[in-house]
Design an enzyme around this catalytic site. Structure first.
Site, short mmCIF file in Angstrom:
data_model
loop_
_atom_site.label_atom_id
_atom_site.label_comp_id
_atom_site.label_asym_id
_atom_site.label_seq_id
_atom_site.Cartn_x
_atom_site.Cartn_y
_atom_site.Cartn_z
N ASN A 269 -3.08 13.08 -3.87
CA ASN A 269 -4.26 13.17 -4.68
C ASN A 269 -4.97 14.55 -4.47
O ASN A 269 -5.44 15.26 -5.22
CB ASN A 269 -5.34 12.05 -4.78
CG ASN A 269 -5.18 11.01 -5.64
OD1 ASN A 269 -4.41 11.07 -6.73
ND2 ASN A 269 -5.75 9.76 -5.32
N HIS B 24 -5.75 14.14 -9.26
CA HIS B 24 -5.49 12.85 -9.54
C HIS B 24 -4.60 12.44 -10.72
O HIS B 24 -4.07 11.19 -10.86
CB HIS B 24 -6.91 12.62 -9.89
CG HIS B 24 -7.94 12.33 -9.04
ND1 HIS B 24 -8.08 11.29 -7.68
CD2 HIS B 24 -8.73 13.19 -8.22
CE1 HIS B 24 -8.99 11.60 -6.90
NE2 HIS B 24 -9.45 12.62 -6.92
N GLU C 157 -4.70 2.53 -4.17
CA GLU C 157 -3.12 2.54 -4.24
C GLU C 157 -2.86 1.01 -3.63
O GLU C 157 -1.57 1.31 -3.10
CB GLU C 157 -2.73 3.62 -3.16
CG GLU C 157 -3.43 3.56 -1.86
CD GLU C 157 -4.51 3.74 -1.43
OE1 GLU C 157 -4.71 4.39 -0.21
OE2 GLU C 157 -5.68 4.02 -2.09
N ASP D 152 -2.31 9.48 -10.63
CA ASP D 152 -2.14 8.45 -11.58
C ASP D 152 -0.36 8.27 -11.79
O ASP D 152 -0.19 7.14 -12.04
CB ASP D 152 -2.92 8.87 -12.70
CG ASP D 152 -4.59 8.72 -12.52
OD1 ASP D 152 -4.76 8.08 -11.41
OD2 ASP D 152 -5.21 9.21 -13.23
N ASP E 244 1.10 -1.09 0.15
CA ASP E 244 -0.01 -0.20 0.16
C ASP E 244 0.85 1.35 -0.07
O ASP E 244 1.90 1.49 0.98
CB ASP E 244 -0.86 0.10 1.06
CG ASP E 244 -1.94 1.02 1.30
OD1 ASP E 244 -2.93 0.76 0.60
OD2 ASP E 244 -1.82 2.23 1.63
#
Length: 351
Positions: free
Chosen positions: A242, A247, A277, A251, A234
């Site tokens: 974010n 975003h 994630e 990404d 994670d």
């Protein structure tokens, strides 16, 4: 010289002639044999299988004559089209108003005698004539006339046989073409289906396998009785990236982490993205201790990524025990991940 009149059904006749698909075809031994027989039986120096096209007569076969075609206006056979039910006989062309000044009468081959039996399509449409010619004034005996008519019928059958053969070859080529198109369509459909299957098993952002594909992989390993370990990875504080940078920036981080996991571990295990994630790694044939070493390498690789925002990764590892359900193994790996998060993040814990 009188130019030959056009039959009343000329357009239909020409259509039948074209569909016979014999005009300008290569020499055919079958027709050559027939005119050789006709010349021998009728005792003449010239014999032809002549087809009358729109503006010419073309010789399917010729005996004693070098010309391959003439104009229609100079053709004896064009006149014979007007008599499809009988043979046309010209005993002395110099005495016939239709031909007395025809260039093939006044000049070479100096035709005097002509006899032509009609070449007919199966529907009775005249296509031309099967004819014999001589440089002398003469006529045919009844036996010679019957033979010439019989040979003309045989030539008509050969023309029809050739038409059927050409059409059959055309249909066979069409069938091959359609079969090829069908095959290509089938292959394209298979490729499309394979692509759809791949899409259904692939995370569209990172290109890694998704949860579904990973589940199938781990089930296959577990069913085979192969020892394995699982790691849940994670990205630490990903929500903050974010929220702070958008975003699109998030990404880019996800793709960079995916590349790090794939590049350093794909050859030895299985990597998938299973959540926002969250990534998972399958270690077939590895113990928990071996998997912990691998995960430390992965964690370090993520920490060293040359990207705009420094990111770290927490990892929870669990080894599948004999007879233990996959769900239970994941639960232990998830507990280990929770411990890694609460232990300060950017670390690997075993469950």
């Amino acid at each position: 010289m009188l130019k030959p009149q056009r039959p009343a059904n000329e357009a239909q006749r020409l259509d039948v002639l074209r569909r016979a698909r014999i005009l300008d075809s290569p020499p055919d031994e079958g027709f050559d044999d027939l005119i050789a027989i006709a010349a021998a039986i009728c005792q003449v120096p010239y014999a032809l299988v002549s087809l009358v096209d729109e503006e010419r007569q073309w010789f399917v076969a010729r005996f004693g004559i070098e010309l391959e075609q003439t104009t229609r206006d100079d053709s004896f056979c064009a006149h014979s089209l007007l008599y499809p039910d009988r043979m046309m006989v010209v005993p002395d062309a110099r005495q016939d108003p239709r031909f007395h000044d025809n260039p093939f009468v006044t000049g070479e081959p100096r035709i005097r005698f002509y006899a032509g039996a009609p070449l007919l399509a199966p529907d009775g449409m005249p296509l031309g004539s099967f004819c014999v010619m001589d440089r002398e004034v003469r006529t045919l005996t009844d036996e010679q006339s019957r033979a010439l008519e019989a040979l003309s019928r045989q030539a008509s059958r050969l023309i029809e046989l050739r038409r059927v053969s050409v059409e059959l070859q055309h249909h066979l080529r069409e069938r091959d073409w359609y079969e090829e198109q069908l095959l290509q369509s089938h292959l394209a459909l298979e490729r499309e289906n394979a692509s759809l299957v791949q899409m259904s098993r692939t995370d569209p952002l990172t290109g890694l396998p998704n949860r579904r594909a990973f589940a199938e992989e781990i089930e296959a390993v577990a069913a085979a009785g192969v020892p394995y370990a699982v790691a849940i990875c994670d990205i630490d504080r990903f929500k903050l990236i974010n929220d702070s940078y958008g975003h699109a920036e998030g990404d880019q981080v996800l793709c960079a982490v995916a590349d790090a996991l794939r590049g350093r571990h794909a050859a030895r295990g299985r990597v998938a993205r299973v959540g926002g994630e969250e990534f998972v790694v399958l270690f077939p044939g590895m113990s928990r201790e071996q998997a912990l070493v691998e995960c430390e390498t992965l964690r370090h690789a993520v920490e060293q990524l040359p990207i705009r925002h420094r990111v770290t990764m927490s990892v929870g590892v669990a080894e599948g025990a004999t007879g233990e359900s996959i769900k239970s193994v994941f639960a232990r790996a998830d507990d280990a991940l929770y411990a890694a998060k609460h232990g300060g993040r950017n670390r690997v814990e075993a469950g």
